[in-house]
Scaffold this motif. Structure first.
Motif, mmCIF file in Angstrom:
data_model
loop_
_atom_site.group_PDB
_atom_site.id
_atom_site.type_symbol
_atom_site.label_atom_id
_atom_site.label_comp_id
_atom_site.label_asym_id
_atom_site.label_seq_id
_atom_site.Cartn_x
_atom_site.Cartn_y
_atom_site.Cartn_z
ATOM 1 N N VAL A 1 0.446 2.400 16.094
ATOM 2 C CA VAL A 1 0.725 1.060 16.602
ATOM 3 C C VAL A 1 2.159 0.636 16.288
ATOM 4 C CG1 VAL A 1 0.029 -1.354 16.460
ATOM 5 C CG2 VAL A 1 -1.688 0.443 16.315
ATOM 6 N N GLN A 2 2.629 1.046 15.137
ATOM 7 C CA GLN A 2 3.952 0.622 14.688
ATOM 8 C C GLN A 2 5.036 1.313 15.504
ATOM 9 O OE1 GLN A 2 4.684 1.678 10.665
ATOM 10 N NE2 GLN A 2 6.667 0.688 10.551
ATOM 11 N N SER B 1 -3.191 5.373 8.333
ATOM 12 C CA SER B 1 -2.533 6.259 9.292
ATOM 13 C C SER B 1 -2.619 5.727 10.721
ATOM 14 C CB SER B 1 -3.148 7.656 9.213
ATOM 15 O OG SER B 1 -4.525 7.576 9.533
ATOM 16 N N PHE B 2 -3.612 4.885 10.999
ATOM 17 C CA PHE B 2 -3.728 4.331 12.352
ATOM 18 C C PHE B 2 -2.545 3.405 12.671
ATOM 19 C CE2 PHE B 2 -5.692 1.221 9.626
ATOM 20 C CZ PHE B 2 -5.315 0.003 10.171
ATOM 21 N N ALA C 1 0.826 -1.214 0.000
ATOM 22 C CA ALA C 1 0.000 0.000 0.000
ATOM 23 C C ALA C 1 0.855 1.257 0.000
ATOM 24 C CB ALA C 1 -0.912 -0.007 1.217
ATOM 25 N N LEU C 2 2.041 1.190 0.545
ATOM 26 C CA LEU C 2 2.903 2.378 0.585
ATOM 27 C C LEU C 2 3.695 2.595 -0.699
ATOM 28 C CD1 LEU C 2 4.333 2.345 4.206
ATOM 29 C CD2 LEU C 2 2.546 3.772 3.264
ATOM 30 N N THR C 3 3.749 1.615 -1.557
ATOM 31 C CA THR C 3 4.480 1.789 -2.816
ATOM 32 C C THR C 3 3.655 2.616 -3.778
ATOM 33 O OG1 THR C 3 3.613 -0.284 -3.669
ATOM 34 C CG2 THR C 3 5.756 -0.362 -2.595
ATOM 35 N N LYS C 4 4.340 3.458 -4.540
ATOM 36 C CA LYS C 4 3.658 4.324 -5.507
ATOM 37 C C LYS C 4 3.959 3.810 -6.903
ATOM 38 C CE LYS C 4 3.642 8.181 -2.522
ATOM 39 N NZ LYS C 4 4.219 9.332 -2.010
ATOM 40 N N PRO C 5 2.918 3.524 -7.640
ATOM 41 C CA PRO C 5 3.161 3.021 -9.002
ATOM 42 C C PRO C 5 3.627 4.157 -9.910
ATOM 43 C CG PRO C 5 0.824 3.211 -8.606
ATOM 44 C CD PRO C 5 1.513 3.537 -7.317
#
Length: 169
Positions: free
Chosen positions: A132-133, A127-128, A106-110
């Protein structure tokens, strides 16, 4: 280097080379601390040599073996772990690994386009996960994975050794 006592014991027991014997004889004759230690150890050595060794009675071995035969044979303890617990723990870790992979995707940008076909999607809001991370959580997760890996490796090694350790009857 050995202590004075160790060297003197080696000298009295005859465990020294000729050079060491000569050096110890010179030290005993010239130095007072060596002379007193030698006198004490020599008297103790003479007393030990004069003592008679105690031996068990003739039937000692037979009596001990009879008592051993009366003892119940030890039974190997095998604890059994419920397979459901293992499956739940395994499922949890598979879920965690899947979540990490989905988060990374999900964090990779095509940036690439494939022959006129454009991939258009909106990145979901994760963002949640930033709350937690943390590095501590990641370390705990990796530590738990390491422990499970070691347990699995131990189980594999024990399975390979098991046929070789069968008792001979």
């Amino acid at each position: 280097m050995n202590t004075i006592e160790e060297q003197i014991w080696n000298y009295l027991d005859g465990n020294c080379t000729a050079e060491e014997e000569h050096a110890i004889q010179n030290l005993v004759q010239t130095q007072d601390d060596w002379k007193t230690a030698f006198a004490e150890i020599q008297s103790l050595n003479l007393e030990l040599q004069q003592m008679e060794l105690e031996e068990p009675s003739m039937s000692f071995t037979r009596n001990v073996m009879e008592k051993v035969k009366l003892e119940p044979a030890p039974v190997s303890l095998k604890t059994r772990v419920d397979r459901r617990i293992i499956m739940i723990i395994g499922g949890f870790f598979v879920l965690m690994i899947t979540a990490v992979v989905i988060y990374a995707i999900a964090l990779t940008k095509p940036d690439t386009q494939t022959s006129g076909f454009q991939i258009a999607y909106t990145v979901p809001d994760f963002s949640f996960l930033n709350k937690v991370q943390s590095p501590g959580l990641l370390r705990a997760f990796l530590f738990a994975d390491l422990l499970l890996g070691l347990v699995y490796l131990d189980r594999l090694i024990r399975r390979k050794r098991k046929p070789n350790n069968l008792p001979v009857s």
